[in-house]
Design an enzyme around this catalytic site. Structure first.
Site, PDB file in Angstrom:
ATOM      1  N   HIS A  16       0.825  -1.223   0.000  1.00 14.55           N
ATOM      2  CA  HIS A  16       0.000   0.000   0.000  1.00 14.55           C
ATOM      3  C   HIS A  16       0.856   1.269   0.000  1.00 14.55           C
ATOM      4  CE1 HIS A  16      -0.526   1.291   4.492  1.00 14.55           C
ATOM      5  NE2 HIS A  16       0.699   0.893   4.258  1.00 14.55           N
ATOM      6  N   GLU A  34      -5.143   3.301  -1.188  1.00 17.47           N
ATOM      7  CA  GLU A  34      -5.532   1.966  -0.752  1.00 17.47           C
ATOM      8  C   GLU A  34      -6.276   1.307  -1.901  1.00 17.47           C
ATOM      9  OE1 GLU A  34      -4.416   0.523   1.715  1.00 17.47           O
ATOM     10  OE2 GLU A  34      -3.746   2.105   3.078  1.00 17.47           O
ATOM     11  N   GLU A  74      -3.332  -6.383   4.063  1.00 20.19           N
ATOM     12  CA  GLU A  74      -3.597  -5.047   3.522  1.00 20.19           C
ATOM     13  C   GLU A  74      -5.073  -4.680   3.647  1.00 20.19           C
ATOM     14  OE1 GLU A  74      -1.473  -2.943   2.335  1.00 20.19           O
ATOM     15  OE2 GLU A  74       0.256  -4.023   1.555  1.00 20.19           O
TER      16      GLU A  74
HETATM   17  C1  LIG Z   1       4.377   0.699   6.683  1.00 20.26           C
HETATM   18  S1  LIG Z   1       5.811  -0.043   7.309  1.00 20.26           S
HETATM   19  C2  LIG Z   1       5.211  -1.654   7.734  1.00 20.26           C
HETATM   20  C3  LIG Z   1       6.088  -2.354   8.736  1.00 20.26           C
HETATM   21  C4  LIG Z   1       5.551  -3.712   9.217  1.00 20.26           C
HETATM   22  N1  LIG Z   1       5.358  -4.639   8.143  1.00 20.26           N
HETATM   23  C5  LIG Z   1       4.271  -3.492   9.953  1.00 20.26           C
HETATM   24  O1  LIG Z   1       3.212  -3.816   9.402  1.00 20.26           O
HETATM   25  O2  LIG Z   1       4.319  -2.997  11.096  1.00 20.26           O
HETATM   26  C6  LIG Z   1       6.737  -0.358   5.841  1.00 20.26           C
HETATM   27  C7  LIG Z   1       8.067  -1.039   6.091  1.00 20.26           C
HETATM   28  O3  LIG Z   1       8.721  -1.226   4.827  1.00 20.26           O
HETATM   29  C8  LIG Z   1      10.100  -1.016   5.028  1.00 20.26           C
HETATM   30  N2  LIG Z   1      10.741  -0.717   3.734  1.00 20.26           N
HETATM   31  C9  LIG Z   1      10.625   0.393   2.972  1.00 20.26           C
HETATM   32  N3  LIG Z   1      11.352   0.266   1.851  1.00 20.26           N
HETATM   33  C10 LIG Z   1      11.935  -0.957   1.907  1.00 20.26           C
HETATM   34  C11 LIG Z   1      12.791  -1.682   1.018  1.00 20.26           C
HETATM   35  N4  LIG Z   1      13.178  -1.166  -0.160  1.00 20.26           N
HETATM   36  N5  LIG Z   1      13.173  -2.934   1.373  1.00 20.26           N
HETATM   37  C12 LIG Z   1      12.769  -3.473   2.560  1.00 20.26           C
HETATM   38  N6  LIG Z   1      11.950  -2.845   3.442  1.00 20.26           N
HETATM   39  C13 LIG Z   1      11.549  -1.598   3.111  1.00 20.26           C
HETATM   40  C14 LIG Z   1      10.142   0.150   5.998  1.00 20.26           C
HETATM   41  O4  LIG Z   1      11.415   0.248   6.622  1.00 20.26           O
HETATM   42  C15 LIG Z   1       9.017  -0.217   6.937  1.00 20.26           C
HETATM   43  O5  LIG Z   1       9.480  -1.013   8.009  1.00 20.26           O
END
Ligand SMILES: C[S@@+](CC[C@H](N)C(=O)[O-])C[C@H]1O[C@@H](n2cnc3c(N)ncnc32)[C@H](O)[C@@H]1O
Length: 371
Positions: free
Chosen positions: A278, A334, A307
């Protein structure tokens, strides 16, 4: 007003009966507020974080404290304190004690310091771009508000303590709600544990972009006797901070992995992506899943997208609010069930089923390799 009160009373009864979803119904119904009072209320609560007001209330417990003492503790002028909080005696409540906890303190700061300026930028930003939908991750209301060209996640890393505040915000957003691995939601025993086969991989679950490991900690606690290993993946800076606090008996391992590169763990039973796609537009979402696809074992590995599946007729307050967060920070939206199916089809993954739980904004969309 009379009908609102009746509906709140009815929702209160179902809440007392502990019915799933009743808490969220009550939150939805209590959204009627004075528009003009909102700005002051959110400024007050942010200021309260700075002066540790909720912590001081908590420390004095049931005895409470006088305005003079609270003014001394917080450093607020006693007259200003009296105007900000119009009462003469101060006692902790269940709510104020909750707000004294670190995850809520951080969440208030994230909401006020990072998110609110993005929404304040809406009128100017949309006027500037001719009232169209933004499409760039580096040129949206968030970037205008914070005078940056960085994408949201890079900005979080570059501007401490925003990364930490965001992590707490995600935890607070989920607090008190059923998780996808809880009873009655996604059937973990039937779909993941039953049929687990370690002959090709001894990994049960990989949490891709799993943040600080909130889900994996709770998953392991909920399914104590699960077979196989659990791996948390996220970007390097996030994993570095997780590793610092990881205990020797941690129920999961942590691995730095950029989900725009090929998934290094092959043939796990399941890959969960919670609130990941999302954050990205359709093309990036497809790239993330394409990088996961080669790791999937046909007829065995499950992809679990946790999601929001946006109802086109009647979106809940939580789903609609998250959609606005997406618009403000990522220039994305979304998605509806049809949108999710379209993304899976582009990647060549087979849609299996959507699992939902009353009152929980996010569903589990299960997919697998198309045969
Ligand atoms: C909205 S948060 C969701 C975190 C977790 N899954 C949760 O639901 O609490 C999005 C996550 O994606 C990670 N993220 C963003 N870009 C990324 C990438 N290129 N590779 C791996 N993780 C990434 C961020 O660091 C963050 O922890």
């Amino acid at each position: 007003m009379a009908s609102l009160l009746q509906r709140i009373a009815a929702a209160g009864k179902t809440y007392e009966g502990n019915e799933a979803g009743s808490r969220e119904d009550l939150i939805n119904l209590s959204r009627a507020r004075s528009f003009w009072a909102e700005s002051a209320m959110s400024a007050h609560i942010r200021l309260a974080v700075d002066v540790q007001l909720f912590q001081h209330l908590r420390d004095f417990g049931d005895i409470g404290l006088s305005a003079q003492t609270l003014a001394e503790k917080t450093g607020l002028d006693v007259l200003l304190l009296g105007r900000l909080i119009e009462t003469s005696s101060f006692h902790a409540t269940a709510l104020s004690n909750g707000l004294s906890e670190e995850i809520y303190q951080h969440s208030i700061s994230f909401g006020y310091d990072a998110a609110r300026p993005s929404f304040n930028a809406f009128p100017e930003y949309f006027k500037k771009i001719g009232y169209k939908q933004p499409t760039s991750l580096t040129d949206g209301p968030f970037q205008d508000a914070h005078r940056t060209q960085l994408p949201f996640f890079d900005w979080l890393v570059a501007t401490p303590p925003n990364l930490q505040h965001f992590g707490s915000f995600m935890a607070a957003y989920r607090a008190g709600k059923a998780n996808w691995y809880d009873p009655g939601f996604y059937p973990v025993a039937d779909r993941l544990i039953h049929g687990f086969d370690s002959s090709m991989s001894d990994i049960l679950l990989v949490d891709v972009g799993g943040g600080e490991g909130h889900d994996m900690t709770l998953f392991a606690a909920q399914h104590t006797f699960h077979p196989g290993r659990i791996v948390l993946q996220d970007r390097e800076p996030v994993i570095a901070s997780v590793v610092e606090t990881l205990k020797a008996d941690s129920p999961f391992e942590a691995q730095a992995h950029d989900f725009f590169t090929t998934q290094p763990i092959k043939g796990a039973r399941a890959y969960s992506l919670h609130s990941i796609l999302h954050d990205w537009g359709d093309d990036d979402g497809v790239r993330i899943l394409e990088n996961l696809k080669p790791a999937l074992r046909p007829g065995y590995s499950r992809v679990l997208l946790n999601e929001i599946v946006l109802s086109e007729e009647n979106p809940t307050l939580a789903a609609a609010s998250m959609d606005m967060m997406m618009l403000a920070h990522f220039a994305v939206r979304e998605r509806t069930e049809a949108d999710w199916k379209a993304i899976l089809e582009r990647v060549g993954l087979k849609f299996v089923k959507i699992y939902t739980y009353p009152g929980v904004a996010e569903s589990v969309i299960e997919a697998e390799l198309a045969s």
